[in-house]
Design an enzyme around this catalytic site. Structure first.
Site, mmCIF file in Angstrom:
data_model
loop_
_atom_site.group_PDB
_atom_site.id
_atom_site.type_symbol
_atom_site.label_atom_id
_atom_site.label_comp_id
_atom_site.label_asym_id
_atom_site.label_seq_id
_atom_site.Cartn_x
_atom_site.Cartn_y
_atom_site.Cartn_z
ATOM 1 N N HIS A 205 11.078 -23.972 -24.623
ATOM 2 C CA HIS A 205 10.063 -23.433 -23.718
ATOM 3 C C HIS A 205 8.919 -22.783 -24.488
ATOM 4 O O HIS A 205 9.157 -21.939 -25.354
ATOM 5 C CB HIS A 205 10.731 -22.396 -22.800
ATOM 6 C CG HIS A 205 9.857 -21.891 -21.714
ATOM 7 N ND1 HIS A 205 9.730 -20.560 -21.417
ATOM 8 C CD2 HIS A 205 9.070 -22.545 -20.818
ATOM 9 C CE1 HIS A 205 8.916 -20.413 -20.385
ATOM 10 N NE2 HIS A 205 8.499 -21.598 -20.006
ATOM 11 N N HIS B 246 -0.966 -19.504 -21.517
ATOM 12 C CA HIS B 246 -0.230 -19.253 -20.284
ATOM 13 C C HIS B 246 -1.018 -18.385 -19.313
ATOM 14 O O HIS B 246 -1.106 -18.706 -18.127
ATOM 15 C CB HIS B 246 1.115 -18.596 -20.603
ATOM 16 C CG HIS B 246 1.984 -18.394 -19.410
ATOM 17 N ND1 HIS B 246 1.850 -17.314 -18.561
ATOM 18 C CD2 HIS B 246 3.003 -19.136 -18.906
ATOM 19 C CE1 HIS B 246 2.740 -17.405 -17.593
ATOM 20 N NE2 HIS B 246 3.455 -18.499 -17.778
HETATM 21 O O1 G3P Z 1 7.382 -25.470 -17.000
HETATM 22 C C1 G3P Z 1 8.396 -24.568 -16.813
HETATM 23 C C2 G3P Z 1 7.945 -23.132 -16.931
HETATM 24 O O2 G3P Z 1 7.183 -22.989 -18.089
HETATM 25 C C3 G3P Z 1 7.167 -22.667 -15.735
HETATM 26 O O3 G3P Z 1 6.831 -21.331 -15.750
HETATM 27 O O4 G3P Z 1 5.367 -19.418 -16.157
HETATM 28 O O5 G3P Z 1 6.875 -20.183 -17.951
HETATM 29 O O6 G3P Z 1 4.886 -21.529 -17.344
HETATM 30 P P1 G3P Z 1 5.951 -20.591 -16.860
HETATM 31 MG MG MG Z 2 5.145 -23.254 -18.645
#
Ligand code: G3P
Ligand code: MG
Length: 255
Positions: free
Chosen positions: A10, A52
């Protein structure tokens, strides 16, 4: 049915490196990860970059907005110090740099289109145009180890961004991100031509997972940091998940 990797780092390197940076991707690689999720947003000059939050303050210092700052200025900002002094000066990379890095290293990409408010369609179009062009270049180069790499996967919480990406690059598959699976989930997937639903594992129920799989869609969960939870989700038929704990959950985690 699910042609993509099962376990995905992630934001690059999860909790082990600054998110959405090349240092994060290198950290993921060092942990054996060749599958990554990251967030793509538009800079003021229309260049997609990895970010982000639409506003500065958390991962880059200062006050301001990504949508009002050029990619060149963003590249000079420090996206690493917030995480730790060893990452001081780590730049905000642009999307093209990151795609190039992933192509060279053989890293599969889940590209989350993360528009600043008001820029959904524009961000979807720009990300899709760039990725389509770079995939074509990569196909031309015909690197020997490309053959086994599945296409990247776009995802977004914004249906508008996904539809804009579809208009530009219909062949790049799409997943719709939804925090809670709604009753009309299938209509929403059909609206954007998504092959998968991406959802928060904390809100997912086993019956929902079974229904989504029975209907023939892919099912992806974010962000799974507990091996027990990961095992349970895979048992339910979840196809893939991203994790921040690349140190606890390996890339070959099978449940
Ligand atoms: O794509 C999965 C996840 O990254 C979604 O939430 O806020 O971490 O971008 P976020
Ligand atoms: Mg994400």
């Amino acid at each position: 049915m699910w042609p993509f990797p099962r376990v995905i780092a992630h934001r690059g390197g999860g909790t082990l490196a600054p998110e959405n940076t090349l240092a994060g991707l290198r950290c993921g690689l060092a942990h054996g990860y060749r599958a990554v999720e990251f967030d793509v947003m538009l800079a003021a000059d229309g260049v997609p970059v990895l970010m982000h939050d639409p506003a500065f303050g958390r991962t880059v210092p200062g006050i301001g907005n990504v949508a009002e700052t050029s990619a060149a200025l963003l590249a000079g900002m420090d996206a690493g110090s917030w995480f730790g002094p060893q990452f001081a000066g780590e730049p905000v990379p642009d999307f093209a740099q990151v795609v190039g890095f992933c192509h060279r290293e053989g890293i599969w990409m889940n590209v989350e289109i993360k528009p600043s408010p008001g820029f959904a369609a524009e961000t979807g179009r720009a990300a899709a145009a760039l990725l389509k062009q770079m995939l074509a270049q990569q196909a031309d180069a015909r690197l020997a180890d490309d053959a086994s790499m599945p296409l990247p996967l776009f995802s977004s919480f914004s249906p508008e961004a996904l539809m804009a990406a579809r208009d530009i690059a219909p062949d790049i598959p799409r997943g719709l991100l939804i925090g809670h699976v709604p009753d009309d989930w299938q209509a929403r997937l059909e609206q954007v031509g998504a092959m998968a639903l991406h959802t928060n594992h904390k809100n997912l129920k086993q019956e929902q997972a079974q229904a989504i799989k029975a209907a023939g869609y892919g099912l992806f969960c974010y962000t799974v940091d507990d091996p027990e939870a990961a095992r349970r989700l895979l048992d339910w038929g979840v196809d893939a998940f991203c994790t921040d704990r690349i140190d606890l959950i390996g890339p070959d985690f099978a449940g």
